[in-house]
Write a protein that holds these residues in place. Structure first.
Motif, PDB file in Angstrom:
ATOM      1  N   VAL A 138       4.059  33.555  58.072  1.00 57.98           N
ATOM      2  CA  VAL A 138       2.692  33.481  57.556  1.00 57.98           C
ATOM      3  C   VAL A 138       2.422  34.741  56.746  1.00 57.98           C
ATOM      4  N   GLY A 139       1.765  34.584  55.607  1.00 56.98           N
ATOM      5  CA  GLY A 139       1.440  35.745  54.793  1.00 56.98           C
ATOM      6  C   GLY A 139       0.416  35.401  53.738  1.00 56.98           C
ATOM      7  N   SER A 140       0.214  36.315  52.808  1.00 53.25           N
ATOM      8  CA  SER A 140      -0.729  36.090  51.719  1.00 53.25           C
ATOM      9  C   SER A 140      -0.189  36.737  50.459  1.00 53.25           C
ATOM     10  N   THR A 141      -0.720  36.292  49.332  1.00 52.32           N
ATOM     11  CA  THR A 141      -0.370  36.873  48.039  1.00 52.32           C
ATOM     12  C   THR A 141      -1.653  37.090  47.245  1.00 52.32           C
ATOM     13  N   PRO A 142      -1.668  38.087  46.361  1.00 50.97           N
ATOM     14  CA  PRO A 142      -2.855  38.319  45.541  1.00 50.97           C
ATOM     15  C   PRO A 142      -2.895  37.396  44.333  1.00 50.97           C
ATOM     16  N   ASN A 143      -4.072  37.221  43.794  1.00 56.99           N
ATOM     17  CA  ASN A 143      -4.270  36.524  42.524  1.00 56.99           C
ATOM     18  C   ASN A 143      -3.660  35.127  42.582  1.00 56.99           C
ATOM     19  N   GLN A 144      -2.795  34.768  41.613  1.00 59.22           N
ATOM     20  CA  GLN A 144      -2.130  33.468  41.658  1.00 59.22           C
ATOM     21  C   GLN A 144      -0.637  33.597  41.968  1.00 59.22           C
ATOM     22  N   ASP A 145      -0.237  34.704  42.583  1.00 60.90           N
ATOM     23  CA  ASP A 145       1.152  34.851  43.009  1.00 60.90           C
ATOM     24  C   ASP A 145       1.473  33.840  44.111  1.00 60.90           C
ATOM     25  N   ASN A 146       2.764  33.502  44.232  1.00 64.62           N
ATOM     26  CA  ASN A 146       3.183  32.604  45.297  1.00 64.62           C
ATOM     27  C   ASN A 146       4.603  32.917  45.754  1.00 64.62           C
ATOM     28  N   PRO A 147       5.039  32.337  46.865  1.00 60.62           N
ATOM     29  CA  PRO A 147       6.344  32.699  47.429  1.00 60.62           C
ATOM     30  C   PRO A 147       7.547  32.236  46.626  1.00 60.62           C
TER      31      PRO A 147
END
Length: 203
Positions: A138-147
């Motif tokens: 589980v995590g998060s990314t800023p703006n429109q970033d993705n894994p």
């Protein structure tokens, strides 16, 4: 060939009251369309990207300009977002349910996901991803970033993702991002999440 705005897989009102129809109209028809149009501008300005899939583009995003990063991420993220939601709710099943149990259970997964979404400073996304062995993170990314981007810390195949930009929830929830995150689980499309999980472990 230009990227096209994918249609919603359900009616604008289908996720109401969790996500109201007006929010869906603005979010899909205005925001997602803008990301699509700007992505096409970025691709048109870079001949090496012509004919590439959005996944291929995201996989080399560290070498590309911000126009492509921001709008390519926005394009993919929103297409994923619409599909990972649905009006029928339900619960995880099959191999995904087993992976969630190994993680510590659905309540733990929800709590950590909600905390990451609520704690994301500014705009961004909360994610559940799986690695090739099926282990969930589980995590998060800023703006429109993705894994799927080659230079983000959170790597893996996205299984769930929630948009925590204010345009995703503000008409109904105002500044209550935590309330939105909690309610969002009512509209998770667990069948689609399970399909993506099985694709991740199949390689």
């Amino acid at each position: 060939m230009a990227f096209e705005l994918p249609p919603l897989p359900y009616d604008y009102e289908a996720l109401s009251p969790t996500i109201d129809g007006e929010t869906m109209r603005f979010h899909h028809d205005k925001h997602h369309k803008a990301y699509t149009d700007k992505l096409n501008e970025g691709v048109a300005a870079n001949a090496a990207l012509e004919g590439k899939s959005i996944e291929d583009i995201l996989g080399q995003i560290s070498t590309l300009p911000a126009l492509v990063r921001n709008n390519g991420g926005g394009y993919w993220n929103h297409d994923f977002f619409w599909k990972i939601m649905g009006p029928n709710g339900g619960e995880p099943s099959g191999k995904l349910a087993e992976a969630i149990a190994t993680y510590g259970g659905l309540d733990k997964l929800k709590d950590e996901f909600n905390n990451r979404g609520a704690g994301q400073f500014g705009s961004g996304w909360a994610w559940v991803v799986a690695d090739a062995q099926g282990v969930l993170s589980v995590g998060s990314t800023p703006n429109q970033d993705n894994p799927l981007m080659d230079d983000v810390a959170l790597k893996g195949m996205p299984i769930l993702g929630n948009d925590v930009w204010e345009h995703a929830y503000y008409l109904t929830y105002r500044n209550d991002r935590a309330g939105y995150l909690k309610a969002w689980w009512n509209v998770v499309n667990w069948e689609e999440a399970g399909r993506r999980y099985e694709a991740a472990i199949a390689g």
